[in-house]
Motif scaffolding. Structure first.
Motif, PDB file in Angstrom:
ATOM      1  N   LEU A  68       0.811  -1.051  -0.086  1.00  0.00           N
ATOM      2  CA  LEU A  68      -0.008  -0.025  -0.029  1.00  0.00           C
ATOM      3  C   LEU A  68       0.611   1.293   0.163  1.00  0.00           C
ATOM      4  O   LEU A  68       1.722   1.060   0.690  1.00  0.00           O
ATOM      5  CB  LEU A  68      -0.897   0.034   1.281  1.00  0.00           C
ATOM      6  N   PRO A  69       0.481   2.231  -0.657  1.00  0.00           N
ATOM      7  CA  PRO A  69       1.383   3.628  -0.905  1.00  0.00           C
ATOM      8  C   PRO A  69       1.095   4.514   0.470  1.00  0.00           C
ATOM      9  O   PRO A  69       0.683   5.658   0.068  1.00  0.00           O
ATOM     10  CB  PRO A  69       0.831   4.091  -2.053  1.00  0.00           C
ATOM     11  N   LEU A  70       1.461   4.054   1.318  1.00  0.00           N
ATOM     12  CA  LEU A  70       1.063   4.616   2.588  1.00  0.00           C
ATOM     13  C   LEU A  70       2.449   4.940   3.529  1.00  0.00           C
ATOM     14  O   LEU A  70       3.247   4.317   3.352  1.00  0.00           O
ATOM     15  CB  LEU A  70       0.222   3.888   3.702  1.00  0.00           C
ATOM     16  N   VAL A  71       2.371   6.242   3.783  1.00  0.00           N
ATOM     17  CA  VAL A  71       3.602   6.683   4.865  1.00  0.00           C
ATOM     18  C   VAL A  71       2.915   7.308   6.149  1.00  0.00           C
ATOM     19  O   VAL A  71       1.780   7.778   5.966  1.00  0.00           O
ATOM     20  CB  VAL A  71       4.620   7.747   4.310  1.00  0.00           C
ATOM     21  N   PHE A  72       3.373   6.813   7.172  1.00  0.00           N
ATOM     22  CA  PHE A  72       2.819   7.370   8.581  1.00  0.00           C
ATOM     23  C   PHE A  72       3.723   8.269   9.048  1.00  0.00           C
ATOM     24  O   PHE A  72       5.012   8.393   9.130  1.00  0.00           O
ATOM     25  CB  PHE A  72       2.715   6.183   9.546  1.00  0.00           C
ATOM     26  N   ALA A  73       3.135   9.181   9.709  1.00  0.00           N
ATOM     27  CA  ALA A  73       3.814  10.449  10.274  1.00  0.00           C
ATOM     28  C   ALA A  73       3.433  10.672  11.969  1.00  0.00           C
ATOM     29  O   ALA A  73       2.175  10.611  11.957  1.00  0.00           O
ATOM     30  CB  ALA A  73       3.841  11.574   9.547  1.00  0.00           C
ATOM     31  N   GLY A  94       7.637   4.073   7.147  1.00  0.00           N
ATOM     32  CA  GLY A  94       7.221   3.528   6.077  1.00  0.00           C
ATOM     33  C   GLY A  94       8.032   2.839   5.397  1.00  0.00           C
ATOM     34  O   GLY A  94       9.292   2.834   5.706  1.00  0.00           O
ATOM     35  N   ALA A  95       7.927   2.285   4.006  1.00  0.00           N
ATOM     36  CA  ALA A  95       8.771   1.733   3.378  1.00  0.00           C
ATOM     37  C   ALA A  95      10.036   2.929   2.937  1.00  0.00           C
ATOM     38  O   ALA A  95       9.701   3.966   2.419  1.00  0.00           O
ATOM     39  CB  ALA A  95       8.205   1.206   1.937  1.00  0.00           C
ATOM     40  N   ALA A 142      -3.288  12.843   0.021  1.00  0.00           N
ATOM     41  CA  ALA A 142      -4.536  13.052   0.746  1.00  0.00           C
ATOM     42  C   ALA A 142      -3.724  12.634   2.173  1.00  0.00           C
ATOM     43  O   ALA A 142      -3.035  11.916   2.745  1.00  0.00           O
ATOM     44  CB  ALA A 142      -5.339  11.717   0.394  1.00  0.00           C
ATOM     45  N   LEU A 143      -4.282  13.375   3.190  1.00  0.00           N
ATOM     46  CA  LEU A 143      -3.747  13.242   4.746  1.00  0.00           C
ATOM     47  C   LEU A 143      -5.015  12.966   5.520  1.00  0.00           C
ATOM     48  O   LEU A 143      -5.939  13.417   5.160  1.00  0.00           O
ATOM     49  CB  LEU A 143      -3.325  14.809   4.995  1.00  0.00           C
ATOM     50  N   TYR A 144      -4.780  11.980   6.537  1.00  0.00           N
ATOM     51  CA  TYR A 144      -5.680  11.505   7.459  1.00  0.00           C
ATOM     52  C   TYR A 144      -4.986  11.890   8.664  1.00  0.00           C
ATOM     53  O   TYR A 144      -4.084  10.873   9.239  1.00  0.00           O
ATOM     54  CB  TYR A 144      -6.144  10.009   7.165  1.00  0.00           C
ATOM     55  N   PHE A 145      -5.618  12.339   9.522  1.00  0.00           N
ATOM     56  CA  PHE A 145      -4.900  12.916  10.797  1.00  0.00           C
ATOM     57  C   PHE A 145      -5.674  12.640  11.841  1.00  0.00           C
ATOM     58  O   PHE A 145      -7.101  12.847  11.861  1.00  0.00           O
ATOM     59  CB  PHE A 145      -4.356  14.420  10.802  1.00  0.00           C
ATOM     60  N   ILE A 168      -1.756   9.860   8.210  1.00  0.00           N
ATOM     61  CA  ILE A 168      -1.157   8.896   7.260  1.00  0.00           C
ATOM     62  C   ILE A 168      -1.321   9.545   5.997  1.00  0.00           C
ATOM     63  O   ILE A 168      -2.095  10.364   5.647  1.00  0.00           O
ATOM     64  CB  ILE A 168      -2.319   7.824   7.239  1.00  0.00           C
ATOM     65  N   LEU A 169      -0.297   9.527   4.963  1.00  0.00           N
ATOM     66  CA  LEU A 169      -0.006  10.274   3.896  1.00  0.00           C
ATOM     67  C   LEU A 169      -0.188   8.916   2.584  1.00  0.00           C
ATOM     68  O   LEU A 169       0.316   8.084   2.708  1.00  0.00           O
ATOM     69  CB  LEU A 169       1.235  10.956   3.792  1.00  0.00           C
TER      70      LEU A 169
END
Length: 680
Positions: free
Chosen positions: A74-79, A92-93, A147-150, A172-173
Motif C-alpha cells: 500500500l502506498p502509505l507513509v505514517f507520520a 514506512g517503506a 491525501a492526509l488522514y490525521f 497517514i499520507l
C-alpha cells in the motif's frame, strides 16, 4: 442516519477549510512554499525529547500496521507530529519515505496553519479532532499532492473537569489519486491505542511512584539488543544518592554500570532468567549499595521486544522492615522506670546523656535490676528511636547456632540451612540498636568475630563471600565480673574495651531505699488492672517494713514476681507480713534471716542447701574502668560442680541455679573441666 451525520460533518469541514483558506490568503501565506519550513537540529532534538513517551508508544502501536502496509504494497507513509504540528518522524517503506523527503516533507518540517496554511494536521491539532484533507483541500501545493488522514493523540488533565489536551497526533499520507476515506479510521485506531497506553500506564506508574522500593521497566529490542528505560520512579535517585534526571528511554547502561559491575544483574537479563529477592551489590553511576533485587522478564515477540520489570530495595530498609515485624522493638522509655531514690535518679540522668551519643554502652548490674529496660529507654531517647531495636540473650543461644543467629548465613551454608539463607540479628538491627544481654556468656571464638564486626562495621554471613556494611549502636549488659573473666582468659580484653566505651552502673534494689515500696505498689496496681481485680490491695506498715528489710538478690524481677503471686493468690484487701513470708521462695534462708522469725513461712527441708561461696575478684588492670557486680564469682572448679550436683541429687538444672549460673554455662564448665555425664 449515519450517512446524514457524515454529510453534516463533511459540510462543516468544508466550511472550516473555506474559512481557513480565506484567512491564509489574507495573511499572505504562499501556497507555493517549498520545501516546507523546518526547525533547526537543536530545536528538533528538544522536541523529540519532550515527546519521548508519545514516540515510544506510537512505534509500538503502529508497528503491525506499517508491516501490513508493506506486505500489501500500500502506498502509505505514517507520520508523527507534536502538538505544534512539527513533524517528528516518518514511518514506512524506505523508498516512499525518501520520496517525501525529496519533496521537502521531512522531520522538523512545520505544518501549522499560520505557516503553510490549512491542512488536516493543522486543523486536527487546533480542533483536537480527527480530520482528513485530500488534494486541493490542502492549502500548500506540496501537500496538495497527497491525501492526509490525521487523528490527535490526547490525554485528560488531572483537573476535576477532565478536559482534554492535544499531545500531537498520527497522520497517514498517500497520493491524492489513491485516497481512501477508511484510512481516517486507521489513523484513529492508532491514536486511540497510543492514548490507551498513556492513560493506563499513567495510572500504573502512579502506583509505582508511591512504592517505597525502586522500580524500573526496561525495554529490550530483540533485533538490535538495545536496552532502554521505559519507566522509573524517583526512589532510584534516593537509594543510590545520585542527582535526579530524566531517564525515560535512555540506555540502561547509562544508569547501571556495565559488567563486570552488576554482573549477576546483566546475566539475568541476557539469559531471560528471573531474579527473586536476590542480594547483590548494585553499582549505579559509581555508587555501590547492598540491595535486594527482583527481576521479571517478559518476552513480546509480536513487537520484537521483551520487557524487564526491575524492583530494587536497599538491604538496610528491607531488614528494618523485617525487624519491625518480629515484635521485639523497644517499647519502654525512661518514664516507665519507677523510682525516686538518688541512686536511680543518678543512673537515669547518666543514661539520658549516653542516649545522645553513638558510642557503645555496657550496662553493669545484678540480675533483675532492669538492664533491658534501660537499654530500651536509651534507644527510644536516641536519634535511632525510629530504627530497629534487636535484643539478644547471649546466654540463651545454643553454642552451635550463635554465629548464624548473630551474623546470618547464606543458603546452603550448612546442613539444614534454609534455601534462601537467613538474616542475622546484626543485619536486622542495621541503622538502629542491638542489645547483647549476658555478654559474658559469649564463647571466645565468637568474641573474636564480634570484635571484627565492631571494629570494621562490616560483617560477612556464614558461607558468604561479601562484606555487608552495618551501622549499629551496641548496648551490652552483664551481671558477671568481666575483669575476673579476662584474667581467666574467658573474655577478651580488647572486646571489653570496644564494648564499654561508656558504662552505666545500675544499683541493686536493696540500695534503693523507698523505691522498694514504690515498685511493690506499682506492680500491685498494674497486675490488678490486668486481671480485672475490682479493688487494689494495700501494703500494711508491717509489710512495708519487711519488704524494705529483705536483701532482694533477685532485685526488681524478684519483687515483681512476689507481688504477682500475692495479688493472684489472695483476695484480702491488705497485704501483711504473712502474705510475704508465705511467698519467700527460700528467701529467708538466703537472706540470713532465721525462718522461725516468720511462723507462717514455708519451712525449708532439713537438707537446706548451703549458700555458694563467692570470692572477691583481683584488682582490675591499671586504667580499666570497673563496675563490680554485687556478687562476683571465681571460676568454677571440678569440686564446686560435683558438690552442687551431689546436693541437688544429680539434677543439673537445680545445680546450675544453686551455683548461680545458666544451665548452658554449667555444661560449658563441665566440658572445660573434662567432666563426663556419669560424674553427675
Amino acid at each position: 442516519m449515519e450517512e446524514r451525520r457524515e454529510r453534516t460533518r463533511e459540510r462543516l469541514y468544508a466550511q472550516l477549510r473555506e474559512e481557513a483558506f480565506r484567512d491564509a490568503g489574507e495573511l499572505g501565506i504562499s501556497r507555493d512554499l517549498s520545501p516546507l519550513p523546518t526547525v533547526g537540529e537543536q530545536e528538533l532534538a528538544r522536541i523529540k525529547g519532550d515527546n519521548v513517551t508519545v514516540r515510544a508508544y506510537t512505534v509500538q502501536a503502529m508497528g503491525k500496521v506499517v508491516a501490513h502496509a508493506g506486505e500489501e504494497d500500500l502506498p502509505l507513509v505514517f507520520a508523527l507530529f507534536d502538538r505544534n504540528c512539527c513533524l517528528i518522524k516518518l514511518y514506512g517503506a524506505a523508498e516512499r519515505v525518501l520520496t517525501l523527503r525529496r519533496a521537502g516533507i521531512r522531520a522538523g518540517s512545520v505544518w501549522d496553519g499560520k505557516t503553510v496554511g490549512p491542512n488536516a494536521v493543522a486543523l486536527g491539532c487546533e480542533r483536537v479532532q480527527a480530520v482528513s484533507s485530500v488534494g486541493e483541500e490542502n492549502y500548500n501545493r506540496t501537500l496538495s499532492r497527497y491525501a492526509l488522514y490525521f487523528a490527535p493523540i490526547t490525554r485528560t488533565t488531572p483537573k476535576e473537569d477532565g478536559s482534554v489536551i492535544c499531545l500531537g497526533g498520527v497522520a497517514i499520507l498517500t497520493p491524492a489519486e489513491q485516497a481512501r476515506p477508511e484510512l481516517l479510521l486507521t489513523a484513529i485506531s492508532i491514536s486511540n491505542e497510543v492514548c490507551l497506553h498513556i492513560d493506563v500506564l499513567k495510572d500504573i506508574y502512579y502506583l509505582y511512584d508511591k512504592s517505597p522500593k525502586c522500580m524500573l521497566l526496561l525495554d529490550i529490542n530483540t533485533k538490535s539488543g538495545r536496552i532502554t528505560i521505559n519507566h522509573h520512579n524517583n526512589r532510584i535517585f534516593e537509594l543510590f544518592e545520585i542527582p535526579q534526571s530524566d531517564l525515560y528511554f535512555t540506555d540502561a547502561d547509562d544508569l547501571f554500570d556495565p559488567a563486570p559491575q552488576n554482573q549477576e544483574f546483566w546475566d539475568s537479563i541476557s539469559r531471560d532468567q528471573d531474579l527473586y529477592k536476590t542480594e547483590m551489590v548494585m553499582s549505579v553511576r559509581g555508587h555501590k549499595v547492598n540491595c535486594i533485587v527482583t527481576t521479571t522478564v517478559r518476552n513480546k515477540p509480536n513487537i520484537l521486544s521483551k520487557s524487564v520489570m526491575v524492583t530494587i530495595d536497599s538491604q538496610k530498609r528491607s531488614t528494618s522492615q523485617i525487624s519491625g515485624q518480629i515484635s521485639n522493638n523497644a517499647v519502654f522509655g525512661f518514664d516507665n522506670i519507677v523510682g525516686q531514690s538518688p541512686v536511680i535518679k543518678s543512673a537515669i540522668k547518666r543514661a539520658r546523656l549516653l542516649a545522645n551519643t553513638d558510642s557503645n554502652i555496657m550496662i553493669f548490674g545484678e540480675s533483675g535490676v532492669g538492664k533491658d529496660l534501660f537499654a530500651q529507654a536509651i534507644h527510644n531517647t536516641s536519634r535511632r528511636w525510629d530504627k530497629p531495636f534487636i535484643a539478644v540473650n547471649c546466654g540463651a543461644l545454643p553454642r552451635d547456632l550463635i554465629d548464624s543467629e548473630l551474623f546470618g548465613y547464606e543458603g546452603g551454608a550448612f546442613t539444614g540451612a534454609r534455601r534462601q539463607g537467613n538474616i542475622g540479628k546484626f543485619e536486622l538491627a542495621n541503622g538502629g540498636t542491638i542489645f547483647l544481654d549476658e555478654i559474658g556468656e559469649l564463647p571466645l571464638d565468637l568474641q573474636a568475630t564480634l570484635l571484627r564486626v565492631v571494629e570494621q562495621k562490616k560483617l560477612m554471613r556464614l558461607g558468604g563471600n561479601k562484606l555487608i556494611d552495618i551501622d549499629v549502636k551496641i548496648i551490652s549488659a552483664t551481671n558477671a565480673d568481666l575483669v575476673s573473666l579476662i584474667d581467666q582468659k574467658l573474655f577478651r580484653a580488647d572486646l571489653y574495651f570496644r564494648l564499654s566505651t561508656v558504662s552505666l552502673n545500675l544499683p541493686p534494689l536493696r540500695d534503693r531505699g523507698d523505691d522498694i515500696i514504690l515498685l511493690a505498689e506499682h506492680f500491685i496496681r498494674t497486675l490488678s488492672k490486668r486481671i480485672g481485680r475490682s479493688s487494689v490491695m494495700l501494703l500494711s506498715p508491717e509489710a512495708k517494713e519487711l519488704l524494705s528489710s529483705l536483701p532482694w538478690y533477685g532485685n526488681v524481677r524478684e519483687l515483681q514476681n512476689m507481688m504477682e503471686s500475692i495479688v493472684q493468690l489472695y483476695e484480702d484487701p491488705v497485704i501483711y507480713p504473712s502474705h510475704i513470708t508465705e511467698n519467700l521462695n527460700n528467701l529467708g534462708s538466703r537472706s540470713g534471716l532465721p525462718a522461725q522469725q516468720f511462723p507462717s513461712a514455708i519451712q525449708l527441708p532439713q537438707t537446706a542447701r548451703p549458700q555458694p561461696v563467692y570470692v572477691t575478684p583481683p584488682a582490675p588492670p591499671a586504667g580499666m574502668p570497673y563496675a563490680p557486680a554485687a556478687r562476683p564469682r571465681r571460676a568454677l572448679t571440678r569440686q564446686d560442680i560435683s558438690e552442687a550436683l551431689r546436693i541437688c541429687g544429680g539434677n543439673r538444672s537445680e545445680a546450675a541455679k544453686y551455683l548461680g549460673i545458666a544451665r548452658k554455662t554449667l555444661y560449658r564448665n563441665m566440658e572445660r573441666l573434662g567432666m563426663s555425664p556419669e560424674e553427675s
